[in-house]
Design a protein around this motif. Structure first.
Motif, mmCIF file in Angstrom:
data_model
loop_
_atom_site.group_PDB
_atom_site.id
_atom_site.type_symbol
_atom_site.label_atom_id
_atom_site.label_comp_id
_atom_site.label_asym_id
_atom_site.label_seq_id
_atom_site.Cartn_x
_atom_site.Cartn_y
_atom_site.Cartn_z
ATOM 1 N N LEU A 99 0.825 -1.213 0.000
ATOM 2 C CA LEU A 99 0.000 0.000 0.000
ATOM 3 C C LEU A 99 0.860 1.264 0.000
ATOM 4 N N THR A 100 1.993 1.220 0.692
ATOM 5 C CA THR A 100 2.904 2.366 0.697
ATOM 6 C C THR A 100 3.430 2.632 -0.704
ATOM 7 N N ALA A 101 3.860 1.582 -1.392
ATOM 8 C CA ALA A 101 4.361 1.741 -2.767
ATOM 9 C C ALA A 101 3.256 2.227 -3.692
ATOM 10 N N ALA A 102 2.053 1.670 -3.531
ATOM 11 C CA ALA A 102 0.928 2.102 -4.372
ATOM 12 C C ALA A 102 0.598 3.570 -4.125
ATOM 13 N N LEU A 103 0.628 3.987 -2.865
ATOM 14 C CA LEU A 103 0.353 5.390 -2.535
ATOM 15 C C LEU A 103 1.418 6.311 -3.119
ATOM 16 N N LEU A 104 2.674 5.881 -3.043
ATOM 17 C CA LEU A 104 3.755 6.675 -3.640
ATOM 18 C C LEU A 104 3.563 6.817 -5.146
ATOM 19 N N LEU A 105 3.178 5.734 -5.787
ATOM 20 C CA LEU A 105 2.968 5.786 -7.232
ATOM 21 C C LEU A 105 1.758 6.631 -7.608
ATOM 22 N N LEU A 106 0.695 6.518 -6.847
ATOM 23 C CA LEU A 106 -0.523 7.276 -7.166
ATOM 24 C C LEU A 106 -0.376 8.771 -6.937
ATOM 25 N N THR A 107 0.464 9.151 -5.983
ATOM 26 C CA THR A 107 0.614 10.572 -5.668
ATOM 27 C C THR A 107 1.817 11.213 -6.359
ATOM 28 N N ALA A 108 2.592 10.434 -7.083
ATOM 29 C CA ALA A 108 3.802 10.965 -7.730
ATOM 30 C C ALA A 108 3.438 11.773 -8.968
ATOM 31 N N SER A 109 4.170 12.852 -9.160
ATOM 32 C CA SER A 109 3.976 13.638 -10.382
ATOM 33 C C SER A 109 4.616 12.926 -11.583
ATOM 34 N N ASP A 110 5.711 12.224 -11.333
ATOM 35 C CA ASP A 110 6.397 11.452 -12.374
ATOM 36 C C ASP A 110 6.296 9.972 -11.994
ATOM 37 N N ARG A 111 5.220 9.322 -12.417
ATOM 38 C CA ARG A 111 4.990 7.930 -12.028
ATOM 39 C C ARG A 111 6.046 6.989 -12.591
ATOM 40 N N ALA A 112 6.483 7.241 -13.795
ATOM 41 C CA ALA A 112 7.511 6.376 -14.394
ATOM 42 C C ALA A 112 8.822 6.480 -13.615
ATOM 43 N N GLY A 113 9.183 7.699 -13.231
ATOM 44 C CA GLY A 113 10.407 7.892 -12.448
ATOM 45 C C GLY A 113 10.298 7.252 -11.070
ATOM 46 N N THR A 114 9.135 7.399 -10.446
ATOM 47 C CA THR A 114 8.927 6.787 -9.127
ATOM 48 C C THR A 114 8.949 5.269 -9.239
ATOM 49 N N TYR A 115 8.350 4.748 -10.293
ATOM 50 C CA TYR A 115 8.375 3.298 -10.517
ATOM 51 C C TYR A 115 9.810 2.808 -10.677
#
Length: 166
Positions: free
Chosen positions: A52-68
C-alpha cells in the motif's frame, strides 16, 4: 514477487519461532504447522503495508515512471542482502536436516540461533541496499515499512497465541 515470497516464508518461520519451546510434547507436528500458518497469515496481512505504501507513492507521484524506476531499483537493492542471508539460513537448515543428530544440533545452535538474532541487521542492510542501488527516499520508505512488517510478525503471533506457557 521474490520479495513477497521471501517475506511470506519468513513470516511462516516467525510463526514457528513464536511457538517453539512452548510445548513439551514429543509429537507436535500439527501444532508447529498451525504456528507456521498463523505466522503466514499475520505476515500476509502485515505485508500489505509496504504494498500500500508503494501504491500510494505511485498514485501521488507527479512522475509515475520515475517513481516506478526508483521503487524497482530500491527493490532490487533490497533483495540482494536478503538473498545472501536466506542462502546462509537455507544452508544451515540443510545441515540440520541432513547431518546426524549431534551435528544437526550443532548446526542449529551455531547457525540458526545466531542467524535469528541477525535478522534485524539483515533488514537494515536491505534498507541500505535499497538506497545504495538508487531507490532513494521512496525505496527506503517502502523498505523500512516492509522490514517493520516482517520483524513484527513473530511478536504479534507470540502475543496473540503463545503469551502464556502451555
Amino acid at each position: 514477487m521474490p520479495l513477497l515470497l521471501l517475506g511470506l516464508v519468513d513470516a511462516a518461520f516467525s510463526g514457528f519461532r513464536a511457538y517453539a519451546g512452548r510445548d513439551a510434547h514429543i509429537r507436535k507436528h500439527r501444532a508447529t504447522a498451525r504456528a507456521a500458518l498463523r505466522g503466514l497469515a499475520v505476515g500476509a496481512v502485515l505485508l500489505l503495508a509496504p504494498v500500500l505504501t508503494a501504491a500510494l507513492l505511485l498514485l501521488t507521484a507527479s512522475d509515475r515512471a520515475g517513481t516506478y524506476d526508483l521503487l524497482t531499483a530500491g527493490g532490487t537493492g533490497y533483495v540482494l542482502p536478503l538473498t545472501g542471508y536466506a542462502v546462509v539460513v537455507l544452508l544451515s537448515l540443510a545441515a540440520y536436516f541432513v547431518l546426524p543428530f549431534r551435528a544437526s544440533t550443532l548446526a542449529m545452535v551455531v547457525g540458526l540461533g545466531p542467524l535469528t538474532l541477525l535478522r534485524p541487521f539483515a533488514v537494515a542492510a536491505a534498507c541500505v541496499g535499497a538506497v545504495v542501488n538508487g531507490g532513494g527516499g521512496s525505496g527506503l520508505l517502502v523498505g523500512t515499512v516492509a522490514g517493520a512488517a516482517v520483524l513484527g510478525v513473530e511478536p504479534l503471533v507470540h502475543r496473540r497465541w503463545y503469551r502464556h506457557v502451555l
